[in-house]
Scaffold this motif. Structure first.
Motif, PDB file in Angstrom:
ATOM      1  N   PHE A 107       0.870  -1.178   0.000  1.00 40.77           N
ATOM      2  CA  PHE A 107       0.000   0.000   0.000  1.00 40.77           C
ATOM      3  C   PHE A 107       0.905   1.226   0.000  1.00 40.77           C
ATOM      4  O   PHE A 107       2.098   1.138   0.265  1.00 40.77           O
ATOM      5  N   ARG A 108       0.308   2.383  -0.277  1.00 39.45           N
ATOM      6  CA  ARG A 108       1.080   3.626  -0.209  1.00 39.45           C
ATOM      7  C   ARG A 108       0.194   4.757   0.278  1.00 39.45           C
ATOM      8  O   ARG A 108      -1.030   4.724   0.103  1.00 39.45           O
ATOM      9  N   GLN A 109       0.843   5.740   0.875  1.00 40.82           N
ATOM     10  CA  GLN A 109       0.127   6.917   1.356  1.00 40.82           C
ATOM     11  C   GLN A 109       0.907   8.155   0.990  1.00 40.82           C
ATOM     12  O   GLN A 109       2.042   8.354   1.459  1.00 40.82           O
ATOM     13  N   GLU A 124      -5.336   9.508   1.657  1.00 47.23           N
ATOM     14  CA  GLU A 124      -5.527   8.264   2.366  1.00 47.23           C
ATOM     15  C   GLU A 124      -4.601   7.184   1.801  1.00 47.23           C
ATOM     16  O   GLU A 124      -4.176   7.249   0.646  1.00 47.23           O
ATOM     17  N   ARG A 125      -4.350   6.190   2.636  1.00 49.52           N
ATOM     18  CA  ARG A 125      -3.535   5.070   2.171  1.00 49.52           C
ATOM     19  C   ARG A 125      -4.312   4.300   1.114  1.00 49.52           C
ATOM     20  O   ARG A 125      -5.522   4.084   1.245  1.00 49.52           O
ATOM     21  N   GLU A 126      -3.597   3.865   0.071  1.00 47.86           N
ATOM     22  CA  GLU A 126      -4.264   3.182  -1.034  1.00 47.86           C
ATOM     23  C   GLU A 126      -3.537   1.899  -1.394  1.00 47.86           C
ATOM     24  O   GLU A 126      -2.322   1.764  -1.214  1.00 47.86           O
ATOM     25  N   ALA A 138       5.282   8.697  -2.163  1.00 42.99           N
ATOM     26  CA  ALA A 138       4.453   8.266  -1.039  1.00 42.99           C
ATOM     27  C   ALA A 138       5.311   7.469  -0.072  1.00 42.99           C
ATOM     28  O   ALA A 138       6.441   7.095  -0.393  1.00 42.99           O
ATOM     29  N   TYR A 196       5.526   3.891   1.342  1.00 34.96           N
ATOM     30  CA  TYR A 196       5.069   2.575   0.900  1.00 34.96           C
ATOM     31  C   TYR A 196       5.127   1.598   2.079  1.00 34.96           C
ATOM     32  O   TYR A 196       6.152   1.505   2.764  1.00 34.96           O
ATOM     33  N   TYR A 197       4.027   0.885   2.253  1.00 31.69           N
ATOM     34  CA  TYR A 197       3.896  -0.063   3.352  1.00 31.69           C
ATOM     35  C   TYR A 197       3.661  -1.468   2.810  1.00 31.69           C
ATOM     36  O   TYR A 197       2.905  -1.647   1.844  1.00 31.69           O
ATOM     37  N   GLU A 218      -7.560  -2.366   2.813  1.00 29.71           N
ATOM     38  CA  GLU A 218      -6.633  -2.091   3.906  1.00 29.71           C
ATOM     39  C   GLU A 218      -7.085  -2.685   5.232  1.00 29.71           C
ATOM     40  O   GLU A 218      -6.293  -3.268   5.959  1.00 29.71           O
ATOM     41  N   TRP A 271       1.342  -4.899   9.615  1.00 24.64           N
ATOM     42  CA  TRP A 271       1.867  -3.813   8.795  1.00 24.64           C
ATOM     43  C   TRP A 271       3.308  -3.510   9.161  1.00 24.64           C
ATOM     44  O   TRP A 271       3.697  -3.617  10.324  1.00 24.64           O
ATOM     45  N   GLY A 298       6.838   1.297   6.991  1.00 31.98           N
ATOM     46  CA  GLY A 298       6.835   2.107   5.786  1.00 31.98           C
ATOM     47  C   GLY A 298       8.220   2.551   5.356  1.00 31.98           C
ATOM     48  O   GLY A 298       9.152   2.650   6.165  1.00 31.98           O
TER      49      GLY A 298
END
Length: 121
Positions: free
Chosen positions: A36-38, A43-45, A91, A93-94, A105, A111, A114
């Motif tokens: 995912f990335r924010q 918002e995180r996507e 962003a 990245y997670y 999510e 998690w 990041g």
């Protein structure tokens, strides 16, 4: 419990490439792994996900064809190869672990902290 640690972020020019890594420890067996990335102010996507066996992957439309997710279960590591990077890819990245493949999510159990990716124009 599963612990996740990302690495590989950094500063890159538009059009360049980066490979992110996520190392899992604890009991990561059987988990699908997602990225995912924010971005700032957003918002995180969802970005990408891969099944435990690596036989199925899914990508967000914004990265499909440019990013590739893969994993090496012998090393407990999942990768995100990012190519043709754009400034809008900037962003944090997670990586995340889920028992089932998902783009949502809220369904992920674990998690990482990041890693920052910055793409300059």
């Amino acid at each position: 419990q599963v612990q996740l640690v990302e690495s590989g972020g950094g500063l890159v020019q538009a059009g360049g490439s980066l490979r992110l890594s996520c190392v899992a420890s604890g009991r990561p067996v059987g988990y699908a792994m997602g990225w995912f990335r924010q971005a700032p102010g957003k918002e995180r996507e969802f970005v990408a996900v891969i099944t435990w066996r690596g036989d199925s992957t899914y990508y967000a439309g914004t990265v499909k064809g440019r990013f590739a997710i893969s994993r090496d279960n012998a090393k407990n590591t999942v990768y995100l190869q990012m190519s043709s990077l754009k400034p809008e890819d900037t962003a944090v990245y997670y990586c995340a672990a889920d028992r089932y493949i998902s783009t949502t999510e809220a369904e992920y159990d674990y998690w990482g902290q990041g890693t920052q990716v910055t793409v300059s124009s």
